[in-house]
Design an enzyme around this catalytic site. Sequence first.
Site, PDB file in Angstrom:
ATOM      1  N   ARG A 107       1.164  -1.083  -0.244  1.00 14.62           N
ATOM      2  CA  ARG A 107      -0.004   0.527  -0.311  1.00 14.62           C
ATOM      3  C   ARG A 107       0.662   1.034   0.090  1.00 14.62           C
ATOM      4  NH1 ARG A 107      -2.468  -3.142   3.008  1.00 14.62           N
ATOM      5  NH2 ARG A 107      -4.382  -4.237   2.525  1.00 14.62           N
ATOM      6  N   LYS A 129       2.388  12.088  -9.849  1.00 16.83           N
ATOM      7  CA  LYS A 129       1.383  11.397 -10.634  1.00 16.83           C
ATOM      8  C   LYS A 129       2.026  10.561 -11.153  1.00 16.83           C
ATOM      9  CE  LYS A 129      -0.303  14.350 -13.547  1.00 16.83           C
ATOM     10  NZ  LYS A 129      -1.812  14.782 -14.422  1.00 16.83           N
ATOM     11  N   GLU A 171       8.207  21.913 -22.346  1.00 16.46           N
ATOM     12  CA  GLU A 171       7.779  21.807 -20.965  1.00 16.46           C
ATOM     13  C   GLU A 171       8.193  22.985 -20.840  1.00 16.46           C
ATOM     14  OE1 GLU A 171       4.750  20.240 -19.842  1.00 16.46           O
ATOM     15  OE2 GLU A 171       4.323  18.379 -21.266  1.00 16.46           O
ATOM     16  N   LYS A 205       6.769  24.175 -11.396  1.00 21.62           N
ATOM     17  CA  LYS A 205       5.868  22.436 -11.393  1.00 21.62           C
ATOM     18  C   LYS A 205       5.727  22.957  -9.774  1.00 21.62           C
ATOM     19  CE  LYS A 205       4.660  18.076 -12.836  1.00 21.62           C
ATOM     20  NZ  LYS A 205       4.524  17.168 -13.487  1.00 21.62           N
ATOM     21  N   GLU A 215      -4.504  17.672  -8.325  1.00 17.71           N
ATOM     22  CA  GLU A 215      -4.927  18.262  -9.420  1.00 17.71           C
ATOM     23  C   GLU A 215      -6.508  18.079  -8.896  1.00 17.71           C
ATOM     24  OE1 GLU A 215      -4.991  15.107 -12.905  1.00 17.71           O
ATOM     25  OE2 GLU A 215      -3.118  16.780 -13.648  1.00 17.71           O
ATOM     26  N   ARG A 219      -3.635  23.249 -10.336  1.00 18.53           N
ATOM     27  CA  ARG A 219      -2.765  22.209 -11.156  1.00 18.53           C
ATOM     28  C   ARG A 219      -2.701  22.014 -12.083  1.00 18.53           C
ATOM     29  NH1 ARG A 219       0.172  16.984  -8.344  1.00 18.53           N
ATOM     30  NH2 ARG A 219       0.899  16.446  -9.745  1.00 18.53           N
ATOM     31  N   ASN A 223      -1.308  21.870 -17.366  1.00 18.59           N
ATOM     32  CA  ASN A 223      -1.915  21.669 -18.835  1.00 18.59           C
ATOM     33  C   ASN A 223      -1.866  22.918 -19.887  1.00 18.59           C
ATOM     34  OD1 ASN A 223      -2.239  18.534 -18.467  1.00 18.59           O
ATOM     35  ND2 ASN A 223      -4.850  18.842 -18.831  1.00 18.59           N
ATOM     36  N   HIS A 226      -1.549  21.306 -23.158  1.00 12.54           N
ATOM     37  CA  HIS A 226      -1.623  19.742 -24.003  1.00 12.54           C
ATOM     38  C   HIS A 226      -3.249  19.407 -24.199  1.00 12.54           C
ATOM     39  CE1 HIS A 226       1.954  19.766 -21.591  1.00 12.54           C
ATOM     40  NE2 HIS A 226       1.578  18.629 -21.451  1.00 12.54           N
ATOM     41  N   HIS A 230      -3.012  16.764 -25.955  1.00  6.32           N
ATOM     42  CA  HIS A 230      -3.073  15.156 -25.723  1.00  6.32           C
ATOM     43  C   HIS A 230      -4.027  14.335 -27.738  1.00  6.32           C
ATOM     44  CE1 HIS A 230      -3.408  15.859 -21.785  1.00  6.32           C
ATOM     45  NE2 HIS A 230      -1.521  15.347 -22.308  1.00  6.32           N
ATOM     46  N   HIS A 242       5.549  13.648 -27.357  1.00  7.58           N
ATOM     47  CA  HIS A 242       5.182  14.231 -26.626  1.00  7.58           C
ATOM     48  C   HIS A 242       5.523  15.940 -26.773  1.00  7.58           C
ATOM     49  CE1 HIS A 242       2.070  15.393 -23.224  1.00  7.58           C
ATOM     50  NE2 HIS A 242       3.173  15.742 -22.306  1.00  7.58           N
TER      51      HIS A 242
HETATM   52  N1  LIG Z   1       3.807  11.675 -14.047  1.00 10.55           N
HETATM   53  C1  LIG Z   1       3.847  12.884 -15.030  1.00 10.55           C
HETATM   54  O1  LIG Z   1       3.523  13.479 -14.381  1.00 10.55           O
HETATM   55  C2  LIG Z   1       4.205  13.341 -16.552  1.00 10.55           C
HETATM   56  C3  LIG Z   1       4.540  13.668 -16.896  1.00 10.55           C
HETATM   57  C4  LIG Z   1       4.860  14.150 -18.276  1.00 10.55           C
HETATM   58  C5  LIG Z   1       5.224  13.019 -19.195  1.00 10.55           C
HETATM   59  N2  LIG Z   1       4.558  11.809 -18.023  1.00 10.55           N
HETATM   60  C6  LIG Z   1       5.393  10.625 -18.996  1.00 10.55           C
HETATM   61  O2  LIG Z   1       6.271  10.005 -19.214  1.00 10.55           O
HETATM   62  C7  LIG Z   1       6.684   9.541 -20.123  1.00 10.55           C
HETATM   63  C8  LIG Z   1       7.999  10.174 -21.666  1.00 10.55           C
HETATM   64  O3  LIG Z   1       9.086  10.214 -21.134  1.00 10.55           O
HETATM   65  P1  LIG Z   1      10.191  10.467 -21.915  1.00 10.55           P
HETATM   66  O4  LIG Z   1       9.788  12.028 -22.907  1.00 10.55           O
HETATM   67  O5  LIG Z   1      10.933  10.759 -20.988  1.00 10.55           O
HETATM   68  O6  LIG Z   1      10.512   8.848 -22.580  1.00 10.55           O
HETATM   69  P2  LIG Z   1      10.779   7.845 -22.013  1.00 10.55           P
HETATM   70  O7  LIG Z   1      10.879   7.567 -21.128  1.00 10.55           O
HETATM   71  O8  LIG Z   1      10.627   6.449 -22.727  1.00 10.55           O
HETATM   72  O9  LIG Z   1      12.182   8.211 -22.689  1.00 10.55           O
HETATM   73  C9  LIG Z   1      13.278   8.418 -24.137  1.00 10.55           C
HETATM   74  C10 LIG Z   1      13.568   7.670 -24.329  1.00 10.55           C
HETATM   75  O10 LIG Z   1      15.566   8.338 -23.826  1.00 10.55           O
HETATM   76  C11 LIG Z   1      15.742   6.751 -23.556  1.00 10.55           C
HETATM   77  N3  LIG Z   1      16.313   7.592 -22.547  1.00 10.55           N
HETATM   78  C12 LIG Z   1      16.415   7.611 -21.159  1.00 10.55           C
HETATM   79  N4  LIG Z   1      17.786   8.776 -20.322  1.00 10.55           N
HETATM   80  C13 LIG Z   1      18.631   8.783 -21.391  1.00 10.55           C
HETATM   81  C14 LIG Z   1      19.822   9.332 -21.207  1.00 10.55           C
HETATM   82  N5  LIG Z   1      20.493   9.866 -20.251  1.00 10.55           N
HETATM   83  N6  LIG Z   1      20.464   9.093 -22.697  1.00 10.55           N
HETATM   84  C15 LIG Z   1      20.242   8.925 -23.908  1.00 10.55           C
HETATM   85  N7  LIG Z   1      18.936   7.657 -23.850  1.00 10.55           N
HETATM   86  C16 LIG Z   1      17.932   7.930 -22.799  1.00 10.55           C
HETATM   87  C17 LIG Z   1      15.223   6.058 -23.183  1.00 10.55           C
HETATM   88  O11 LIG Z   1      15.119   4.573 -23.041  1.00 10.55           O
HETATM   89  C18 LIG Z   1      14.237   6.582 -23.843  1.00 10.55           C
HETATM   90  O12 LIG Z   1      14.435   5.141 -25.208  1.00 10.55           O
HETATM   91  C19 LIG Z   1       5.297   9.366 -20.740  1.00 10.55           C
HETATM   92  O13 LIG Z   1       5.103   8.192 -20.642  1.00 10.55           O
HETATM   93  C20 LIG Z   1       4.327  10.627 -20.576  1.00 10.55           C
HETATM   94  O14 LIG Z   1       2.920   9.901 -19.971  1.00 10.55           O
HETATM   95  C21 LIG Z   1       5.053  11.353 -17.108  1.00 10.55           C
END
Ligand SMILES: NC(=O)c1ccc[n+]([C@@H]2O[C@H](COP(=O)([O-])OP(=O)(O)OC[C@H]3O[C@@H](n4cnc5c(N)ncnc54)[C@H](O)[C@@H]3O)[C@@H](O)[C@H]2O)c1
Length: 337
Positions: A107, A129, A171, A205, A215, A219, A223, A226, A230, A242
């Site tokens: 939990r 999140k 962002e 942020k 949220e 918060r 967006n 977005h 989206h 994204h």
């Molecule tokens: N929780 C939240 O508030 C929130 C906010 C925004 C996005 N997200 C989520 O985040 C995800 C997108 O994140 P992202 O863009 O980081 O994508 P990702 O985690 O898929 O990473 C992108 C690519 O970069 C590579 N990588 C990571 N670190 C590296 C480094 N230091 N050097 C070289 N390559 C590297 C990874 O292997 C991957 O192929 C989505 O799933 C989205 O839903 C969540």
Amino acid sequence: MSIAVGDSYHVHIGAGLLDRVAETATNKALIVHQPVLRSQAEALAAQFSEAYTFEIPDAEDGKTLGVAERAWDFLGEKNFSRSDLVVGLGGGATTDIAGFIASAWMRGIRVVQVPTTLLAMVDAAVGGKTGINTAAGKNLVGAFHEPHAVYVDLDFLKTLPEEEIISGSAEIIKTGFIGDEEILRIYESGEDKLPELIERSIAVKARVVAADLKESSLREILNYGHTFGHAVELVENYRWRHGNAVAVGMSFIAHLSHQQGLIDAPLLQRHLDIITSVGLPIRYEGDFDALYEAMTRDKKNRGGGIRFVAITQVGKTTRLEGMTKEQLRAAFEAMNQ
Ligand SMILES: NC(=O)c1ccc[n+]([C@@H]2O[C@H](COP(=O)([O-])OP(=O)(O)OC[C@H]3O[C@@H](n4cnc5c(N)ncnc54)[C@H](O)[C@@H]3O)[C@@H](O)[C@H]2O)c1
């Protein structure tokens, strides 16, 4: 340097911070990481008295219930207790699944986030999140689970492909428009100040999420850009990055806000100039009807209508609701002219 997220936790920012992650706990740790970060995960594991690396599939393939279940089985096998720790080492996909794994084990146990992409540093790892993708859709299953700490080690940026830097910049630009004009000035000056941009963006942020941990209305300002963004992601079946989708989303809302008399022409132009200056798109020439349909289904809508976060000036946010389809189409057409 370090930024407090209310009185919940700190985001530490600097070079060489990976060496400090183990300071957060003396107990057992599970280090959830993407394949490209295997050697760093092993180096990190060596800092704990007992730690295990847990490699997950790359990107969105790592954000599944199957991966979480495998992790929970592993935690059970190694007798992880309430006082133990999960570390998320990777991009946003990893910090999301690591947070989700930690949120449900017994939990809720502590998670320390070590974001390694620009997007994860300024957005995904901060705010609590977490989420996974299921057949029902992307990020529809998840939990709010505040991290115990976040370590933004700027050294990870050295290996990050240029397109990831560009995508993550969307962002940062967004936080500039909603909360810190200095971010916009830095982009306009063309100075190479990525560490300062990261700090400032996280500060915006942190300020917003600290005031609204679950949220509700405040918060929502995160967006900005977005709602349309989206919709682009959905219509493009998530083949668009994204950040690129958020960039056209900001272009769209700037055009719409200008048409509605919320912002003047120079502020509209400021959006377009800054977004294009980092190599992000300001046009999206897809099918408007499909986008409209996707926007009406956005999970952030309340009570039916499409709801946009807008600004009236830099740092002053408002909501734009009750737009007709034709008004939205007009903004879409202006954007693509
Ligand atoms: N929780 C939240 O508030 C929130 C906010 C925004 C996005 N997200 C989520 O985040 C995800 C997108 O994140 P992202 O863009 O980081 O994508 P990702 O985690 O898929 O990473 C992108 C690519 O970069 C590579 N990588 C990571 N670190 C590296 C480094 N230091 N050097 C070289 N390559 C590297 C990874 O292997 C991957 O192929 C989505 O799933 C989205 O839903 C969540």
